[in-house]
Write an enzyme that holds these catalytic residues in place. Sequence first.
Site, PDB file in Angstrom:
ATOM      1  N   ARG A  22       0.981  -1.112   0.268  1.00 21.55           N
ATOM      2  CA  ARG A  22       0.277  -0.027  -0.332  1.00 21.55           C
ATOM      3  C   ARG A  22       0.796   1.101  -0.245  1.00 21.55           C
ATOM      4  O   ARG A  22       0.661   2.663   0.861  1.00 21.55           O
ATOM      5  CB  ARG A  22      -1.259   0.438   0.863  1.00 21.55           C
ATOM      6  N   ARG A  26      -3.233   6.761   0.823  1.00 24.05           N
ATOM      7  CA  ARG A  26      -3.406   8.222   1.536  1.00 24.05           C
ATOM      8  C   ARG A  26      -2.741   8.864   2.885  1.00 24.05           C
ATOM      9  O   ARG A  26      -2.797   9.725   3.006  1.00 24.05           O
ATOM     10  CB  ARG A  26      -5.434   7.474   2.418  1.00 24.05           C
ATOM     11  N   ARG A  35      -7.065  11.768  -5.227  1.00 23.53           N
ATOM     12  CA  ARG A  35      -7.781  11.243  -5.149  1.00 23.53           C
ATOM     13  C   ARG A  35      -9.673  11.400  -5.308  1.00 23.53           C
ATOM     14  O   ARG A  35     -10.455  10.817  -5.523  1.00 23.53           O
ATOM     15  CB  ARG A  35      -7.908  11.114  -3.832  1.00 23.53           C
ATOM     16  N   ASP A  72      -7.059  -3.024  -7.146  1.00 23.91           N
ATOM     17  CA  ASP A  72      -7.223  -3.722  -5.377  1.00 23.91           C
ATOM     18  C   ASP A  72      -7.527  -5.017  -5.807  1.00 23.91           C
ATOM     19  O   ASP A  72      -7.590  -4.959  -7.406  1.00 23.91           O
ATOM     20  CB  ASP A  72      -8.642  -2.506  -5.075  1.00 23.91           C
ATOM     21  N   TYR A 148     -15.052 -11.581   0.586  1.00 19.08           N
ATOM     22  CA  TYR A 148     -15.832 -10.671   0.583  1.00 19.08           C
ATOM     23  C   TYR A 148     -17.052 -10.857  -0.475  1.00 19.08           C
ATOM     24  O   TYR A 148     -17.526 -10.763  -0.337  1.00 19.08           O
ATOM     25  CB  TYR A 148     -14.758  -9.817  -0.432  1.00 19.08           C
TER      26      TYR A 148
END
Length: 339
Positions: A22, A26, A35, A72, A148
């Site tokens: 990652r 952010r 973003r 992702d 998921y």
Amino acid sequence: MKPFLDVLAGKATARPPIWLMRQAGRYLPEYRAIRSQARDFLHFCYSPELAIEATMQPIRRFSFDAAIIFSDILVIPDALGQSVRFAEGEGPRLEAMETPEALKGLASALDEEKLEPVYNALRGVRAALPPSVALIGFCGAPWTLATYMIGGRGTPDQAPARHFAYQHPEAFQSLTDLLVEACTRHLCLQAEAGAEALQIFDSWAGNLPERELRRWSEAPIGRIIAGVKARHPSVPIIAFPRGIAGGFSRFVSETNCDAISLDTACALSDIRKQLPPGMVTQGNLDPLVLINGGSGLDAAVDHILESTAGLPHVFNLGHGILPPTPIPHVEAMLRRVRG
């Protein structure tokens, strides 16, 4: 010369190459600035210009030895026809598949056209990277994706998927088989678009009992690796089975991965003794010690360097970098690793 690829080939280097899971995200102000240009996170992943920029930002700032494409793991269920969205501040939301009948709504194969923006981004990043920096593609492992897809979101102990696998083993095997084919194809297309190494993330492997770990994690990942290697034998593959404690030696043997990424809870020196001498390891700095910095960070970095001295190792975190991470702490870590 690409130090990251040299180490993945089994060569020990004077200093370990470094990248962070990652690393585009952010914690970087430049990421937060772009973003807002996408209407949602999935749109961000499917916008090649934005994905290229996000991938390149940490390379420009920190000169990491590898870039990992900004994407992702849930693009695969999205490309299989499942409804996927990202709720701001809440994470991914999928149309939960709670019964075997729900699986019939999935496509029989990956929608490659839908994922073409990901491959375009890979081509763009590969062209923009400095010659010494390698490019990584990735996917989620079938078990993690299934958690998921069945649960409809991240769940603390992956109970919905575990219940489903116990209650409907044949249907769960069918889903796993579909995901093996989709993951294999997605990784091959990433390699053909310029990825020089690949990583398979099984973030929720640690919640599986031993027998289920073999069936739902090790076996599917081994099939994916065999499928990719059949078409791209020279592309190294890293597996990240997070949380499997002492099972790394068997995992390596069963999957034939080229490198094993270790999570924060691992005793690195003990794991190295269990693995074949030339096995490549990656990890396992605690993302929280990186947030705190100072002497604790120095000691943690030194421990990893000492535990892997003279061995093929990629310096990385034991999980993804966290948004509150101060940039000066990343810089301090890099100075110590490279010093």
